[in-house]
Design a protein around this motif. Structure first.
Motif, short mmCIF file in Angstrom:
data_model
loop_
_atom_site.label_atom_id
_atom_site.label_comp_id
_atom_site.label_asym_id
_atom_site.label_seq_id
_atom_site.Cartn_x
_atom_site.Cartn_y
_atom_site.Cartn_z
N ARG A 1 -30.13 49.06 2.15
CA ARG A 1 -29.33 50.59 2.02
C ARG A 1 -28.73 50.73 3.53
O ARG A 1 -27.72 51.22 3.73
CB ARG A 1 -30.35 51.75 2.03
N ARG A 2 -29.37 49.85 4.45
CA ARG A 2 -28.86 49.89 5.93
C ARG A 2 -27.96 48.75 6.36
O ARG A 2 -27.59 48.47 7.49
CB ARG A 2 -30.07 50.00 6.79
N VAL A 3 -27.70 47.77 5.20
CA VAL A 3 -26.88 46.78 5.55
C VAL A 3 -25.42 46.93 5.24
O VAL A 3 -25.01 47.69 4.45
CB VAL A 3 -27.28 45.54 4.72
N ASP A 4 -24.70 46.46 6.26
CA ASP A 4 -23.06 46.77 6.11
C ASP A 4 -22.71 45.74 4.98
O ASP A 4 -22.92 44.67 4.83
CB ASP A 4 -22.49 46.33 7.53
N LYS A 5 -22.17 46.53 3.78
CA LYS A 5 -21.58 45.72 2.75
C LYS A 5 -20.44 45.16 3.20
O LYS A 5 -19.49 45.57 3.84
CB LYS A 5 -21.19 46.91 1.56
N PRO A 6 -20.12 43.94 2.41
CA PRO A 6 -18.85 43.35 2.73
C PRO A 6 -17.62 43.79 2.25
O PRO A 6 -17.65 44.68 1.29
CB PRO A 6 -19.06 41.66 1.99
N ARG A 7 -16.63 43.59 3.24
CA ARG A 7 -15.43 44.46 2.75
C ARG A 7 -14.55 43.61 1.87
O ARG A 7 -14.45 42.36 1.87
CB ARG A 7 -14.47 44.48 4.06
N ILE A 8 -14.17 44.45 0.60
CA ILE A 8 -13.52 43.73 -0.49
C ILE A 8 -12.15 44.42 -0.52
O ILE A 8 -11.90 45.65 -0.38
CB ILE A 8 -14.29 44.16 -1.66
N ASP A 9 -11.21 43.61 -0.77
CA ASP A 9 -9.66 43.96 -0.75
C ASP A 9 -9.48 44.30 -2.12
O ASP A 9 -9.61 43.34 -2.95
CB ASP A 9 -8.81 42.85 -0.06
N ARG A 10 -9.60 45.65 -2.24
CA ARG A 10 -9.14 46.18 -3.73
C ARG A 10 -7.69 45.98 -4.33
O ARG A 10 -7.41 46.39 -5.23
CB ARG A 10 -9.85 47.56 -3.83
N ARG A 11 -6.92 45.79 -3.18
CA ARG A 11 -5.35 45.66 -3.45
C ARG A 11 -5.28 44.19 -4.24
O ARG A 11 -5.80 43.23 -3.95
CB ARG A 11 -4.68 45.70 -2.40
N GLY A 12 -4.50 44.41 -5.37
CA GLY A 12 -4.31 43.36 -5.94
C GLY A 12 -3.46 42.11 -5.36
O GLY A 12 -2.65 42.31 -4.55
N GLN A 13 -3.71 40.89 -5.76
CA GLN A 13 -2.85 39.88 -5.12
C GLN A 13 -1.74 39.70 -5.69
O GLN A 13 -1.40 39.87 -7.04
CB GLN A 13 -3.78 38.51 -5.24
N ILE A 14 -0.47 39.75 -4.84
CA ILE A 14 0.61 39.53 -5.35
C ILE A 14 1.11 38.28 -5.36
O ILE A 14 0.99 37.49 -4.55
CB ILE A 14 1.57 40.38 -4.68
N ARG A 15 1.33 37.67 -6.58
CA ARG A 15 1.85 36.38 -6.67
C ARG A 15 3.01 36.17 -7.57
O ARG A 15 3.07 36.83 -8.60
CB ARG A 15 0.70 35.53 -7.51
N PHE A 16 4.23 35.50 -7.32
CA PHE A 16 5.30 35.24 -7.87
C PHE A 16 5.14 33.83 -8.70
O PHE A 16 4.53 32.97 -8.49
CB PHE A 16 6.38 35.36 -7.02
N LEU A 17 5.75 34.00 -10.03
CA LEU A 17 5.85 32.67 -10.88
C LEU A 17 6.59 31.83 -10.12
O LEU A 17 7.40 32.40 -9.52
CB LEU A 17 6.29 32.93 -12.13
N ASP A 18 6.40 30.63 -10.02
CA ASP A 18 7.23 29.48 -9.66
C ASP A 18 8.18 29.14 -10.89
O ASP A 18 8.07 29.74 -11.75
CB ASP A 18 6.46 28.28 -9.04
N GLU A 19 9.17 28.31 -10.39
CA GLU A 19 10.14 27.95 -11.25
C GLU A 19 9.82 27.49 -12.62
O GLU A 19 10.11 27.64 -13.58
CB GLU A 19 11.30 26.96 -10.90
N ALA A 20 8.83 26.45 -12.48
CA ALA A 20 8.05 25.85 -13.72
C ALA A 20 7.27 26.83 -14.57
O ALA A 20 7.46 26.94 -15.93
CB ALA A 20 7.27 24.82 -13.38
N GLU A 21 6.75 27.56 -13.93
CA GLU A 21 6.07 28.80 -14.61
C GLU A 21 6.63 29.84 -15.38
O GLU A 21 6.54 30.28 -16.60
CB GLU A 21 4.95 29.63 -13.69
N GLU A 22 8.03 30.20 -14.72
CA GLU A 22 8.95 31.10 -15.28
C GLU A 22 9.50 30.27 -16.44
O GLU A 22 9.94 30.99 -17.34
CB GLU A 22 9.84 31.55 -14.26
N SER A 23 9.97 29.31 -16.41
CA SER A 23 10.33 28.49 -17.28
C SER A 23 9.48 28.52 -18.70
O SER A 23 10.02 28.72 -19.91
CB SER A 23 10.86 26.90 -16.95
N GLN A 24 8.20 28.21 -18.36
CA GLN A 24 7.33 28.17 -19.38
C GLN A 24 7.10 29.40 -20.11
O GLN A 24 7.09 29.38 -21.24
CB GLN A 24 5.99 27.46 -18.80
#
Length: 169
Positions: A63-86
């Motif tokens: 209870r007295r241990v500092d909890k690790p910080r978690i980035d709750r914001r979603g990771q923004i990732r764009f499709l590359d050309e191959a993924e978009e084509s697929q």
């Protein structure tokens, strides 16, 4: 057992805040994600909470241990050309399946004298147009579903999301 096996032969009082902090830092240093370390801390805390209830410990050191910080914001990732084509190819194939299914079902309906469904000419359903629109405009799903033809200006190639339909108003 996987994470705390070396602590088994020791008394519960040997599990201190400092020791848990050291374990946490080592796990994070090994490349474990903060979410994984936090989940393991919760597991340890659950065991130690039972020890407190049983009277084996005076308090739960987790209870007295500092909890690790978690980035709750979603990771923004764009499709590359191959993924978009697929993705576009998958949408086109999906449309073909819809069209073929409609054609086969209409042939069956015609033989049985049932009324025919309208032929699918351009696309099978809304996803074929909605997915590229969201990829190119970053419009949110709720904003997309609330769009009306009056929101589209084809001459100026402009799409307007009304404030009352937008997440940020």
């Amino acid at each position: 057992n996987r994470h705390f096996r070396t602590w088994y032969p020791e008394p519960l009082t040997a599990i201190t805040v400092e020791r848990i902090e050291s374990w946490k830092a080592r796990r994070l240093g090994e490349g474990r994600s903060p979410s994984t370390v936090l989940r393991d801390l919760f597991a340890l805390s659950s065991v130690l909470r039972r020890a407190v209830k049983a009277g084996e410990l005076s308090d739960n050191p987790v209870r007295r241990v500092d909890k690790p910080r978690i980035d709750r914001r979603g990771q923004i990732r764009f499709l590359d050309e191959a993924e978009e084509s697929q993705l576009r190819t998958a949408l086109e194939l999906r449309d073909q399946v819809f069209k073929n299914t409609r054609r086969v079902n209409n042939a069956r309906r015609a033989q049985s004298g049932e009324p025919l469904m309208p032929a699918l000419t351009n696309f099978g359903d809304h996803l074929t147009r909605a997915v590229p629109l969201t990829m190119n405009t970053a419009v949110r799903r709720g904003e997309l579903l609330k769009l009306r033809w009056s929101s589209v200006d084809f001459n100026r190639r402009l799409l307007t999301v009304e404030g009352r339909n937008a997440k940020s108003r």
